[in-house]
Design an enzyme around this catalytic site. Structure first.
Site, PDB file in Angstrom:
ATOM      1  N   SER A 183       0.822  -1.208   0.000  1.00  0.00           N
ATOM      2  CA  SER A 183       0.000   0.000   0.000  1.00  0.00           C
ATOM      3  C   SER A 183       0.851   1.250   0.000  1.00  0.00           C
ATOM      4  CB  SER A 183      -0.923   0.030   1.218  1.00  0.00           C
ATOM      5  OG  SER A 183      -1.663   1.237   1.199  1.00  0.00           O
ATOM      6  N   LYS A 202      -4.435  -6.861   3.441  1.00  0.00           N
ATOM      7  CA  LYS A 202      -4.475  -5.739   2.489  1.00  0.00           C
ATOM      8  C   LYS A 202      -5.910  -5.462   2.045  1.00  0.00           C
ATOM      9  CE  LYS A 202      -2.942  -2.517  -0.327  1.00  0.00           C
ATOM     10  NZ  LYS A 202      -3.951  -2.198  -1.293  1.00  0.00           N
ATOM     11  N   HIS A 255      -7.467  -3.601   4.789  1.00  0.00           N
ATOM     12  CA  HIS A 255      -6.899  -2.241   4.719  1.00  0.00           C
ATOM     13  C   HIS A 255      -7.703  -1.412   3.726  1.00  0.00           C
ATOM     14  CE1 HIS A 255      -4.462   0.690   2.486  1.00  0.00           C
ATOM     15  NE2 HIS A 255      -3.796   0.910   3.612  1.00  0.00           N
ATOM     16  N   ASN A 256      -7.958  -1.978   2.566  1.00  0.00           N
ATOM     17  CA  ASN A 256      -8.690  -1.231   1.546  1.00  0.00           C
ATOM     18  C   ASN A 256     -10.136  -0.987   1.959  1.00  0.00           C
ATOM     19  OD1 ASN A 256      -6.283  -1.532   0.176  1.00  0.00           O
ATOM     20  ND2 ASN A 256      -7.272  -1.899  -1.790  1.00  0.00           N
ATOM     21  N   GLU A 310      -9.983   1.826   4.089  1.00  0.00           N
ATOM     22  CA  GLU A 310      -9.705   2.978   3.206  1.00  0.00           C
ATOM     23  C   GLU A 310     -11.014   3.506   2.592  1.00  0.00           C
ATOM     24  OE1 GLU A 310      -6.428   2.341   0.248  1.00  0.00           O
ATOM     25  OE2 GLU A 310      -7.924   2.835  -1.257  1.00  0.00           O
TER      26      GLU A 310
HETATM   27  C1  6PG Z   1      -3.250   1.301  -1.617  1.00  0.00           C
HETATM   28  C2  6PG Z   1      -4.561   1.457  -2.326  1.00  0.00           C
HETATM   29  C3  6PG Z   1      -4.508   0.902  -3.714  1.00  0.00           C
HETATM   30  C4  6PG Z   1      -5.718   1.301  -4.556  1.00  0.00           C
HETATM   31  C5  6PG Z   1      -6.859   0.311  -4.390  1.00  0.00           C
HETATM   32  C6  6PG Z   1      -8.231   0.889  -4.206  1.00  0.00           C
HETATM   33  O1  6PG Z   1      -3.289   0.763  -0.537  1.00  0.00           O
HETATM   34  O2  6PG Z   1      -2.225   1.743  -2.155  1.00  0.00           O
HETATM   35  O3  6PG Z   1      -5.568   0.801  -1.606  1.00  0.00           O
HETATM   36  O4  6PG Z   1      -4.318  -0.462  -3.610  1.00  0.00           O
HETATM   37  O5  6PG Z   1      -6.073   2.593  -4.349  1.00  0.00           O
HETATM   38  O6  6PG Z   1      -6.797  -0.470  -5.529  1.00  0.00           O
HETATM   39  O7  6PG Z   1      -8.854   1.052  -5.420  1.00  0.00           O
HETATM   40  P1  6PG Z   1     -10.385   1.314  -5.708  1.00  0.00           P
HETATM   41  O8  6PG Z   1     -10.806   2.528  -4.934  1.00  0.00           O
HETATM   42  O9  6PG Z   1     -10.355   1.584  -7.174  1.00  0.00           O
HETATM   43  O10 6PG Z   1     -11.162   0.088  -5.382  1.00  0.00           O
END
Ligand code: 6PG
Length: 475
Positions: free
Chosen positions: A128, A182, A185-186, A189
C-alpha cells in the site's frame, strides 16, 4: 547470476518498486512482456542504481541469484497466473515468487498451494501507498511460509516505509494472510474516504465554501485526525480547475469508481458473520453514486425536508463534524480489525493485530496518528474489540455528542450521511443492554416455528401460535 531481486511487470507500481530496490543498493533484474517498458525504465533511471534488464523470461531467471526472489507486479487475476506459468519451467526448488498486486486472498491460497507442491515459496504481499509509496517506502503486508520470509523479508523490510525507524513490513501469516490484511486495509480505506466525503458534504450543505472546508481539514490534520487522507483532502479541495476557474471538486463527476477490494471485504465479512457496517455502507455509497438511473428517478420524484441547514455557530459545527469523523473512523477500524481477527481464526493464520496496526503507521493510504494508539492498545492485551480499549472508549464518549448532532442535523436537513449514521448505530447497538432481536425471534417463531431461548430458563422454546399459544420446551 548477479541480481538479488527481480521485478516482473513494469507498469508504474512495478517500475517504482524496482527503482526503490535499486535506490537501496540492490541489483534488480527487470522483465516486462512488452520490451518498451523495460527500455523506458533503463533510459530514464538506468544510472540511479544497478539494473539487469532482460528480454526474455529465461534471461530474467538466469540473471537472479539463488534462491531467486521474484516480485510480480502484473495485473491481478489472469495476468498473475500467466506470469507464474511462464516462470515455472525455469524455477528451482526454494525459489520465491511474490505477488505484489491486489489479489483476492482466496486466489493467493490456491497459488500458494500449487507452488508449494513444486517446492517453491509463494508470497501474497499487500503493498500500500500508491505510486509514491512504491518508490519511497510503502507499507508491506507479506503472507507466505516462515522459511520463505527469512529469504524475502529482509529485502521487503529494507524498502518499506519506516515509522520511528521501524519497518512498515512484518510477517503477517501463511498463504493468503497478507492479501487478506491488504483487502481489509482497503475496506477501511473506503470507509475513511466515505467519512471524509460526508464531512465535506455536511459543511458544504451548511454553507461553507470549498476554501473554508479545505481550511477545516488542514486544521484537523494537526490534531487527532492527523492522517494522509485528511492531508490530501485539503490539497484536492484547494485544486482549481484550469479551464473553468472553479474548484476542481465541483467539476469532477460525482460517481465513484471501485476495483473490488472494498466489495471483497464486505463479501468476506458476510461469509464470516462479522459486522463491518461502515465498510458496507461505504461500498454501497459508491454504488449509489454510480447509479445514474436510480438517482435521476430519485431527483424527479422524491422531495426533501423543508428544513434547511443553517447552523448559528459555524465553528461549533466544524468541531462537531471533526468529532463525527474521528468517532466514525474509530468504528471502521474496530470493524476491520474484527474481520482480521476472525479471518485469522478461520484460516489458522495467527495474525497479530498489534503488528498489523504497527505496519500501517506509515507508508500506506490509511496511515494515521490513530494507528499508534491502536497498536499500543492491542499490544497491551487481547481485546474483544478495539472499542473496549480504555483510551478508545473514552475518546468515543467524549466525541459522541458532536457525532450525534451531525447525524441528527444532517438527517433533518436531508443531507445523506450513511457512514456517520451507520457508525453511530453500531456504537449504540454493541453497547445496548437489550436489542430488539427478541422481537425478531418472536416473529421467526410465529411464522416458522424457528424457536427461541429465554432470558430466565435454559433451553429452547416454542409458542403454539396457531393453537392455544401455550409454550413448549424442546426436548
Ligand atoms: C493502496 C490502495 C490501492 C488502490 C486500491 C483501491 O493501498 O495503495 O488501496 O491499492 O487505491 O486499488 O482502489 P479502488 O478505490 O479503485 O477500489
Amino acid at each position: 547470476a548477479t541480481a538479488q531481486v527481480g521485478v516482473v511487470g513494469l507498469a508504474v507500481m512495478g517500475r517504482n518498486l524496482a527503482r526503490n530496490f535499486a535506490n537501496h543498493g540492490h541489483t534488480v533484474a527487470l522483465y516486462n512482456r512488452t520490451q518498451a517498458r523495460t527500455d523506458d525504465l533503463i533510459a530514464a533511471h538506468g544510472s540511479d542504481g544497478n539494473f539487469v534488464p532482460a528480454t526474455s523470461v529465461e534471461e530474467f531467471v538466469a540473471s537472479l541469484e539463488r534462491p531467486r526472489r521474484i516480485i510480480l507486479m502484473v495485473q491481478a487475476g489472469a495476468g498473475t497466473d500467466a506470469s507464474i506459468d511462464s516462470l515455472l519451467p525455469h524455477l528451482e526448488e526454494g525459489d520465491i515468487v511474490v505477488d505484489g498486486g491486489n489479489a483476492n486472498y482466496e486466489d493467493t491460497r490456491v497459488r500458494e498451494e500449487k507452488l508449494r507442491a513444486r517446492g517453491l515459496h509463494f508470497f501474497g504481499v499487500g503493498i500500500s501507498g500508491g505510486e509514491e509509496g512504491a518508490l519511497n517506502g510503502p507499507s508491506i503486508m507479506p503472507g507466505g511460509s516462515k522459511e520463505g520470509y527469512a529469504q524475502i523479508g529482509p529485502l521487503l523490510e529494507d524498502i518499506s516505509a519506516k515509522y520511528d525507524g521501524e519497518p512498515c513490513c512484518a510477517y503477517i501469516g501463511p498463504d493468503g494472510a497478507g492479501h487478506f490484511v491488504k483487502m481489509v486495509h482497503n475496506g477501511i480505506e473506503y470507509a475513511d474516504m466515505q467519512f471524509i466525503a460526508e464531512a465535506y458534504d455536511v459543511l458544504r450543505a451548511a454553507g461553507l465554501d470549498t476554501k473554508a472546508i479545505s481550511d477545516a481539514f488542514r486544521e484537523w490534520n494537526t490534531g487527532d485526525l492527523d492522517s494522509f487522507l485528511i492531508e490530501i483532502t485539503s490539497e484536492v479541495l484547494d485544486q482549481v480547475d484550469a479551464s473553468t476557474g472553479k474548484a476542481l471538486v465541483d467539476v469532477i463527476k460525482d460517481a465513484a469508481g471501485q476495483k473490488g477490494t472494498g466489495r471483497w471485504t464486505v463479501q468476506n465479512a458476510l461469509e464470516l458473520g462479522v459486522p463491518v457496517n461502515t465498510i458496507a455502507e461505504s461500498v454501497f455509497a459508491r454504488s449509489v453514486s454510480g447509479h445514474a438511473d436510480l438517482r435521476a428517478a430519485g431527483q424527479a420524484h422524491l422531495s426533501g425536508p423543508d428544513q434547511k441547514f443553517t447552523p448559528d455557530d459555524v465553528a461549533a459545527l466544524i468541531e462537531d463534524v471533526r468529532q463525527a469523523l474521528w468517532a466514525s473512523k474509530v468504528i471502521a477500524y474496530a470493524q476491520g480489525l474484527d474481520l482480521i481477527r476472525t479471518g485469522s481464526l478461520q484460516y489458522d493464520w495467527d495474525i497479530d493485530v498489534a503488528e498489523v496496526a504497527k505496519i500501517w503507521r506509515a507508508g500506506c493510504i490509511i496511515r494515521a496518528r490513530l494507528l499508534e494508539r491502536i497498536r499500543s492498545e492491542y499490544a497491551a492485551g487481547n481485546l474483544p474489540t478495539l472499542l473496549a480499549a480504555p483510551s478508545i472508549s473514552e475518546g468515543l464518549a467524549n466525541a459522541q455528542n458532536g457525532w450525534r448532532r451531525v447525524v441528527a442535523d444532517a438527517t433533518l436537513a436531508g443531507v445523506p450521511v450513511p457512514g456517520f449514521a451507520s457508525a453511530v448505530s453500531y456504537y449504540d447497538s454493541v453497547r445496548a443492554e437489550r436489542l430488539p432481536a427478541s422481537l425478531i425471534q418472536g416473529l421467526r417463531d410465529f411464522f416458522g416455528a424457528h424457536t427461541y431461548q429465554r432470558v430466565d430458563v435454559e433451553g429452547t422454546f416454542h409458542t403454539e401460535w396457531s393453537a392455544d399459544r401455550s409454550e413448549t420446551k424442546e426436548a
